[in-house]
Design a protein around this motif. Structure first.
Motif, PDB file in Angstrom:
ATOM      1  N   THR A 128       0.834  -1.206   0.000  1.00  0.00           N
ATOM      2  CA  THR A 128       0.000   0.000   0.000  1.00  0.00           C
ATOM      3  C   THR A 128       0.866   1.252   0.000  1.00  0.00           C
ATOM      4  N   ARG A 129       1.937   1.247   0.754  1.00  0.00           N
ATOM      5  CA  ARG A 129       2.812   2.420   0.783  1.00  0.00           C
ATOM      6  C   ARG A 129       3.534   2.616  -0.547  1.00  0.00           C
ATOM      7  N   VAL A 130       3.876   1.526  -1.208  1.00  0.00           N
ATOM      8  CA  VAL A 130       4.460   1.630  -2.545  1.00  0.00           C
ATOM      9  C   VAL A 130       3.452   2.278  -3.498  1.00  0.00           C
ATOM     10  N   ARG A 131       2.205   1.862  -3.406  1.00  0.00           N
ATOM     11  CA  ARG A 131       1.154   2.449  -4.253  1.00  0.00           C
ATOM     12  C   ARG A 131       0.974   3.931  -3.940  1.00  0.00           C
ATOM     13  N   ILE A 132       1.044   4.293  -2.664  1.00  0.00           N
ATOM     14  CA  ILE A 132       0.908   5.707  -2.274  1.00  0.00           C
ATOM     15  C   ILE A 132       2.059   6.525  -2.847  1.00  0.00           C
ATOM     16  N   ILE A 133       3.277   6.024  -2.752  1.00  0.00           N
ATOM     17  CA  ILE A 133       4.415   6.730  -3.340  1.00  0.00           C
ATOM     18  C   ILE A 133       4.206   6.864  -4.842  1.00  0.00           C
ATOM     19  N   GLY A 134       3.647   5.862  -5.478  1.00  0.00           N
ATOM     20  CA  GLY A 134       3.331   5.945  -6.905  1.00  0.00           C
ATOM     21  C   GLY A 134       2.381   7.087  -7.215  1.00  0.00           C
ATOM     22  N   VAL A 135       1.390   7.314  -6.351  1.00  0.00           N
ATOM     23  CA  VAL A 135       0.467   8.435  -6.528  1.00  0.00           C
ATOM     24  C   VAL A 135       1.243   9.750  -6.459  1.00  0.00           C
TER      25      VAL A 135
ATOM     26  N   ARG B  99       1.692  12.511  -9.464  1.00  0.00           N
ATOM     27  CA  ARG B  99       1.135  13.850  -9.252  1.00  0.00           C
ATOM     28  C   ARG B  99       2.221  14.922  -9.102  1.00  0.00           C
ATOM     29  N   GLY B 100       3.436  14.620  -9.458  1.00  0.00           N
ATOM     30  CA  GLY B 100       4.494  15.616  -9.382  1.00  0.00           C
ATOM     31  C   GLY B 100       5.081  15.811  -8.000  1.00  0.00           C
ATOM     32  N   GLY B 101       4.815  14.894  -7.074  1.00  0.00           N
ATOM     33  CA  GLY B 101       5.460  14.933  -5.768  1.00  0.00           C
ATOM     34  C   GLY B 101       4.601  15.368  -4.610  1.00  0.00           C
ATOM     35  N   SER B 102       3.356  15.794  -4.847  1.00  0.00           N
ATOM     36  CA  SER B 102       2.523  16.217  -3.713  1.00  0.00           C
ATOM     37  C   SER B 102       1.074  15.782  -3.907  1.00  0.00           C
ATOM     38  N   ALA B 103       0.383  15.635  -2.771  1.00  0.00           N
ATOM     39  CA  ALA B 103      -1.021  15.224  -2.796  1.00  0.00           C
ATOM     40  C   ALA B 103      -1.633  15.425  -1.415  1.00  0.00           C
ATOM     41  N   THR B 104      -2.947  15.515  -1.390  1.00  0.00           N
ATOM     42  CA  THR B 104      -3.693  15.530  -0.133  1.00  0.00           C
ATOM     43  C   THR B 104      -4.134  14.110   0.194  1.00  0.00           C
ATOM     44  N   VAL B 105      -4.591  13.908   1.413  1.00  0.00           N
ATOM     45  CA  VAL B 105      -5.141  12.603   1.806  1.00  0.00           C
ATOM     46  C   VAL B 105      -6.279  12.232   0.862  1.00  0.00           C
ATOM     47  N   GLY B 106      -7.151  13.190   0.592  1.00  0.00           N
ATOM     48  CA  GLY B 106      -8.306  12.931  -0.278  1.00  0.00           C
ATOM     49  C   GLY B 106      -7.901  12.529  -1.683  1.00  0.00           C
ATOM     50  N   GLU B 107      -6.849  13.143  -2.203  1.00  0.00           N
ATOM     51  CA  GLU B 107      -6.380  12.795  -3.545  1.00  0.00           C
ATOM     52  C   GLU B 107      -5.817  11.380  -3.582  1.00  0.00           C
ATOM     53  N   VAL B 108      -5.058  11.018  -2.560  1.00  0.00           N
ATOM     54  CA  VAL B 108      -4.528   9.653  -2.485  1.00  0.00           C
ATOM     55  C   VAL B 108      -5.674   8.664  -2.319  1.00  0.00           C
ATOM     56  N   GLN B 109      -6.594   8.998  -1.440  1.00  0.00           N
ATOM     57  CA  GLN B 109      -7.752   8.143  -1.184  1.00  0.00           C
ATOM     58  C   GLN B 109      -8.539   7.910  -2.465  1.00  0.00           C
ATOM     59  N   SER B 110      -8.815   8.970  -3.198  1.00  0.00           N
ATOM     60  CA  SER B 110      -9.580   8.877  -4.438  1.00  0.00           C
ATOM     61  C   SER B 110      -8.843   8.049  -5.486  1.00  0.00           C
TER      62      SER B 110
END
Length: 103
Positions: A20-27, A31-42
């Motif tokens: 899951t953390r690998v997938r999150i890093i992929g997000v 996304r160019g290096g940044s995201a919100t919780v909601g963006e990762v969740q979505s």
């Protein structure tokens, strides 16, 4: 010495030792290096609590930093340079071993 590089890289390797953390890093990378919780969740279709728990682990491992933009917390990839250098050193040594002739 390669053991020093492995020791320095260890927190990164531990943090990325879960799918899951690998997938999150992929997000973050997509996304160019940044995201919100909601963006990762979505993006991943995971519950907010799951995403938050994994983001906390990534923060504790110093792979991310967090800041505020209005009401949102913005997470950003921010891996320390020494950890990236250590990963490079380990990768280089592995490549050298693989390309070396076998006795």
């Amino acid at each position: 010495m390669i053991e020093d590089a492995l020791t320095t890289a260890l927190p990164v390797l531990r943090a990325l030792g879960e799918a899951t953390r690998v997938r999150i890093i992929g997000v973050f990378l997509d996304r160019g290096g940044s995201a919100t919780v909601g963006e990762v969740q979505s993006e991943l279709g995971l519950p907010q609590s799951t995403v938050s728990r994994h983001l906390r682990i990534l923060l504790d491992a110093r792979l991310l930093t967090v800041g505020r933009a209005g009401p949102n917390r913005i997470y950003r990839l921010d891996v320390p340079a020494d950890a990236l250098d250590a990963l490079d050193a380990v990768t280089t040594r592995v490549r050298e071993c693989q390309s070396a002739p076998h006795p």
